[in-house]
Write a protein that holds these residues in place. Structure first.
Motif, PDB file in Angstrom:
ATOM      1  N   LYS A 139       0.822  -1.217   0.000  1.00  0.00           N
ATOM      2  CA  LYS A 139       0.000   0.000   0.000  1.00  0.00           C
ATOM      3  C   LYS A 139       0.862   1.276   0.000  1.00  0.00           C
ATOM      4  O   LYS A 139       0.353   2.367  -0.236  1.00  0.00           O
ATOM      5  CB  LYS A 139      -0.985  -0.002   1.168  1.00  0.00           C
ATOM      6  CG  LYS A 139      -0.364  -0.097   2.533  1.00  0.00           C
ATOM      7  CD  LYS A 139      -1.481  -0.063   3.580  1.00  0.00           C
ATOM      8  CE  LYS A 139      -0.962  -0.107   5.005  1.00  0.00           C
ATOM      9  NZ  LYS A 139      -0.238  -1.341   5.329  1.00  0.00           N
ATOM     10  N   ARG A 140       2.169   1.106   0.239  1.00  0.00           N
ATOM     11  CA  ARG A 140       3.052   2.273   0.185  1.00  0.00           C
ATOM     12  C   ARG A 140       3.524   2.573  -1.236  1.00  0.00           C
ATOM     13  O   ARG A 140       4.170   3.587  -1.468  1.00  0.00           O
ATOM     14  CB  ARG A 140       4.304   2.026   1.042  1.00  0.00           C
ATOM     15  CG  ARG A 140       3.989   1.792   2.496  1.00  0.00           C
ATOM     16  CD  ARG A 140       5.261   1.583   3.281  1.00  0.00           C
ATOM     17  NE  ARG A 140       4.978   1.312   4.679  1.00  0.00           N
ATOM     18  CZ  ARG A 140       5.913   1.157   5.596  1.00  0.00           C
ATOM     19  NH1 ARG A 140       7.185   1.247   5.268  1.00  0.00           N
ATOM     20  NH2 ARG A 140       5.579   0.919   6.849  1.00  0.00           N
ATOM     21  N   ARG A 141       3.272   1.673  -2.171  1.00  0.00           N
ATOM     22  CA  ARG A 141       3.798   1.878  -3.524  1.00  0.00           C
ATOM     23  C   ARG A 141       3.178   3.119  -4.178  1.00  0.00           C
ATOM     24  O   ARG A 141       1.974   3.346  -4.044  1.00  0.00           O
ATOM     25  CB  ARG A 141       3.506   0.632  -4.387  1.00  0.00           C
ATOM     26  CG  ARG A 141       4.383  -0.544  -3.992  1.00  0.00           C
ATOM     27  CD  ARG A 141       4.105  -1.769  -4.825  1.00  0.00           C
ATOM     28  NE  ARG A 141       5.167  -2.766  -4.648  1.00  0.00           N
ATOM     29  CZ  ARG A 141       5.197  -3.944  -5.251  1.00  0.00           C
ATOM     30  NH1 ARG A 141       4.216  -4.295  -6.065  1.00  0.00           N
ATOM     31  NH2 ARG A 141       6.198  -4.761  -5.048  1.00  0.00           N
ATOM     32  N   MET A 142       4.039   3.861  -4.877  1.00  0.00           N
ATOM     33  CA  MET A 142       3.564   5.105  -5.502  1.00  0.00           C
ATOM     34  C   MET A 142       2.517   4.818  -6.572  1.00  0.00           C
ATOM     35  O   MET A 142       1.481   5.488  -6.636  1.00  0.00           O
ATOM     36  CB  MET A 142       4.768   5.857  -6.104  1.00  0.00           C
ATOM     37  CG  MET A 142       4.421   7.182  -6.725  1.00  0.00           C
ATOM     38  SD  MET A 142       3.620   8.349  -5.615  1.00  0.00           S
ATOM     39  CE  MET A 142       4.931   8.728  -4.463  1.00  0.00           C
ATOM     40  N   ILE A 143       2.794   3.817  -7.423  1.00  0.00           N
ATOM     41  CA  ILE A 143       1.795   3.489  -8.447  1.00  0.00           C
ATOM     42  C   ILE A 143       0.638   2.766  -7.758  1.00  0.00           C
ATOM     43  O   ILE A 143       0.828   1.706  -7.151  1.00  0.00           O
ATOM     44  CB  ILE A 143       2.395   2.604  -9.564  1.00  0.00           C
ATOM     45  CG1 ILE A 143       3.563   3.326 -10.251  1.00  0.00           C
ATOM     46  CG2 ILE A 143       1.318   2.199 -10.575  1.00  0.00           C
ATOM     47  CD1 ILE A 143       3.220   4.602 -10.991  1.00  0.00           C
ATOM     48  N   SER A 144      -0.518   3.379  -7.846  1.00  0.00           N
ATOM     49  CA  SER A 144      -1.702   2.871  -7.146  1.00  0.00           C
ATOM     50  C   SER A 144      -2.925   3.443  -7.867  1.00  0.00           C
ATOM     51  O   SER A 144      -2.778   4.360  -8.695  1.00  0.00           O
ATOM     52  CB  SER A 144      -1.692   3.362  -5.695  1.00  0.00           C
ATOM     53  OG  SER A 144      -1.742   4.789  -5.704  1.00  0.00           O
ATOM     54  N   LEU A 145      -4.091   2.956  -7.525  1.00  0.00           N
ATOM     55  CA  LEU A 145      -5.289   3.496  -8.179  1.00  0.00           C
ATOM     56  C   LEU A 145      -5.486   4.982  -7.862  1.00  0.00           C
ATOM     57  O   LEU A 145      -5.758   5.768  -8.772  1.00  0.00           O
ATOM     58  CB  LEU A 145      -6.519   2.669  -7.804  1.00  0.00           C
ATOM     59  CG  LEU A 145      -6.537   1.260  -8.417  1.00  0.00           C
ATOM     60  CD1 LEU A 145      -7.738   0.472  -7.934  1.00  0.00           C
ATOM     61  CD2 LEU A 145      -6.527   1.323  -9.945  1.00  0.00           C
ATOM     62  N   ASN A 182      -8.185   1.594 -16.028  1.00  0.00           N
ATOM     63  CA  ASN A 182      -8.889   1.741 -17.303  1.00  0.00           C
ATOM     64  C   ASN A 182     -10.264   1.080 -17.295  1.00  0.00           C
ATOM     65  O   ASN A 182     -11.142   1.492 -18.059  1.00  0.00           O
ATOM     66  CB  ASN A 182      -8.031   1.168 -18.439  1.00  0.00           C
ATOM     67  CG  ASN A 182      -6.968   2.169 -18.887  1.00  0.00           C
ATOM     68  OD1 ASN A 182      -6.997   3.344 -18.501  1.00  0.00           O
ATOM     69  ND2 ASN A 182      -6.022   1.720 -19.686  1.00  0.00           N
ATOM     70  N   ARG A 183     -10.439   0.072 -16.432  1.00  0.00           N
ATOM     71  CA  ARG A 183     -11.763  -0.558 -16.353  1.00  0.00           C
ATOM     72  C   ARG A 183     -12.787   0.429 -15.787  1.00  0.00           C
ATOM     73  O   ARG A 183     -13.952   0.403 -16.127  1.00  0.00           O
ATOM     74  CB  ARG A 183     -11.698  -1.812 -15.479  1.00  0.00           C
ATOM     75  CG  ARG A 183     -11.476  -3.050 -16.348  1.00  0.00           C
ATOM     76  CD  ARG A 183     -11.575  -4.312 -15.522  1.00  0.00           C
ATOM     77  NE  ARG A 183     -10.341  -5.051 -15.653  1.00  0.00           N
ATOM     78  CZ  ARG A 183      -9.625  -5.552 -14.681  1.00  0.00           C
ATOM     79  NH1 ARG A 183     -10.011  -5.431 -13.431  1.00  0.00           N
ATOM     80  NH2 ARG A 183      -8.523  -6.215 -14.924  1.00  0.00           N
ATOM     81  N   GLN A 184     -12.316   1.314 -14.906  1.00  0.00           N
ATOM     82  CA  GLN A 184     -13.210   2.351 -14.358  1.00  0.00           C
ATOM     83  C   GLN A 184     -13.348   3.507 -15.343  1.00  0.00           C
ATOM     84  O   GLN A 184     -14.412   4.065 -15.528  1.00  0.00           O
ATOM     85  CB  GLN A 184     -12.608   2.933 -13.059  1.00  0.00           C
ATOM     86  CG  GLN A 184     -12.319   1.926 -11.975  1.00  0.00           C
ATOM     87  CD  GLN A 184     -13.578   1.487 -11.267  1.00  0.00           C
ATOM     88  OE1 GLN A 184     -14.436   2.310 -10.990  1.00  0.00           O
ATOM     89  NE2 GLN A 184     -13.694   0.199 -10.993  1.00  0.00           N
ATOM     90  N   SER A 185     -12.225   3.884 -15.943  1.00  0.00           N
ATOM     91  CA  SER A 185     -12.205   5.041 -16.826  1.00  0.00           C
ATOM     92  C   SER A 185     -11.011   4.859 -17.778  1.00  0.00           C
ATOM     93  O   SER A 185      -9.862   4.844 -17.332  1.00  0.00           O
ATOM     94  CB  SER A 185     -12.033   6.301 -15.945  1.00  0.00           C
ATOM     95  OG  SER A 185     -11.870   7.424 -16.740  1.00  0.00           O
ATOM     96  N   ALA A 186     -11.301   4.708 -19.058  1.00  0.00           N
ATOM     97  CA  ALA A 186     -10.239   4.331 -20.015  1.00  0.00           C
ATOM     98  C   ALA A 186      -9.350   5.526 -20.354  1.00  0.00           C
ATOM     99  O   ALA A 186      -9.432   6.108 -21.435  1.00  0.00           O
ATOM    100  CB  ALA A 186     -10.878   3.750 -21.263  1.00  0.00           C
TER     101      ALA A 186
END
Ligand SMILES: C[S@@+](CC[C@H](N)C(=O)[O-])C[C@H]1O[C@@H](n2cnc3c(N)ncnc32)[C@H](O)[C@@H]1O
Length: 229
Positions: A139-145, A182-186
Motif C-alpha cells: 500500500k506504500r507503492r507510488m503506483i496505485s489506483l 482503465n476498467r473504471q475510466s479508459a
C-alpha cells in the motif's frame, strides 16, 4: 470498486542519509528558497510560467530532471523529493548548470499534485519508484489506483505518463494497475507495440542513478509509456 483513498498524510522512506557538506548546506539555505514550490505556491508558479509543465515524482539525485530541464528550456520542470541529500544534489546541478526552469518540491509529491489544476501537466515521470517488496507494504507503492486517478486528472490528452522500474513485479504491478484504472475510466493507453518499445531506453530518457545501479547488478529496466487518451 471504490479506489482506496490516497494516503495523503503519510510519507514512507528515508529523509536524510548523512550530514550535508558546506556547499550543499549553503544551497539548501540560499538556493532552495528561490526555486522551491509548495502546494500553496505551485499554482501561481505554473501560471507565471505559462508554458508546458512536467512533473517528476521522486527525482532521487535529480540527474534526469536536470537533463530534461537543459534539453527542454521552454518547459517548467517540477521535481518532488523528500530526501534531503537528493534535493541538495539537484541544487548543486542547478547552481553549476544555471537552469532557470526547475522548481523543487522538497517533500511529499501528493499534496502538490492535489493542488495542481486539471490538465495542467504535459508529462509525468515516476522513475524507479521505491519497490516496497513486502506484501504488507504494497500500500506504500507510488503506483496505485489513487495515484493513477490523479495522474489522469492532471495530464492533458495526448500527453505522457512515464514509469521505469527494474523490478519485474513492479512492472507487472504497474501494468495491472493501469488496466484496473482503465476498467473504471479508459484514460491511459500503453503505447508499446513490440518488446523493444519497453526494453530499449528512448534517447530522450537519460539514465538515473538507480537505473545505472540496476544495470550493473544485472537488472535491466522496463521503460513504460502511457498516453493520456
Ligand atoms: C528508488 S528511488 C529512485 C530515485 C530516482 N528516481 C532514480 O531513478 O534514481 C525512489 C525515490 O522516490 C522518493 N519518494 C518516495 N516517496 C515519495 C513521495 N511521496 N513524494 C516524492 N518522492 C518520493 C524517495 O525519496 C526516493 O528518492
Amino acid at each position: 470498486m471504490k479506489p482506496p483513498e490516497w494516503d495523503k498524510d503519510r510519507l514512507w522512506g528515508r529523509h536524510q542519509a548523512k550530514k550535508l557538506r558546506p556547499r550543499p548546506q549553503r544551497l539548501m539555505e540560499e538556493l532552495l528558497p528561490r526555486v522551491e514550490v509548495t502546494p500553496e505556491t505551485v499554482f501561481e508558479r505554473t501560471q507565471a510560467h505559462g508554458g508546458p509543465v512536467w512533473l517528476e515524482v521522486g527525482f532521487g539525485g535529480g540527474e534526469h530532471l536536470a537533463w530534461q530541464a537543459t534539453h527542454n528550456p521552454d518547459v517548467l520542470l517540477i521535481g518532488a523529493e523528500p530526501f534531503m541529500n537528493g534535493v541538495a544534489k539537484l541544487l548543486t546541478q542547478i547552481e553549476d548548470e544555471g537552469q532557470e526552469n526547475i522548481a523543487v518540491r522538497y517533500g511529499d509529491v501528493k499534496p502538490l499534485m492535489t493542488a495542481l489544476p486539471d490538465k495542467s501537466l504535459e508529462r509525468l515521470f515516476v522513475l524507479h519508484p521505491d519497490p516496497w517488496p513486502k506484501k504488507r507494504h504494497f500500500k506504500r507503492r507510488m503506483i496505485s489506483l489513487p495515484f493513477l486517478k490523479e495522474a489522469a486528472r492532471l495530464l492533458k490528452p495526448g500527453c505522457e505518463l512515464r514509469v521505469a522500474s527494474d523490478i519485474p513485479d513492479y512492472v507487472r504491478w504497474t501494468l495491472m494497475h493501469v488496466q484496473m484504472h482503465n476498467r473504471q475510466s479508459a484514460d491511459f493507453e500503453w503505447t508499446a507495440e513490440c518488446r523493444a518499445d519497453w526494453t530499449d531506453r528512448p534517447e530522450d530518457w537519460p539514465q538515473t542513478r538507480y537505473e545505472a545501479k540496476a544495470r550493473r547488478e544485472g537488472r535491466p529496466p522496463a521503460y513504460l509509456r502511457f498516453t493520456r487518451t
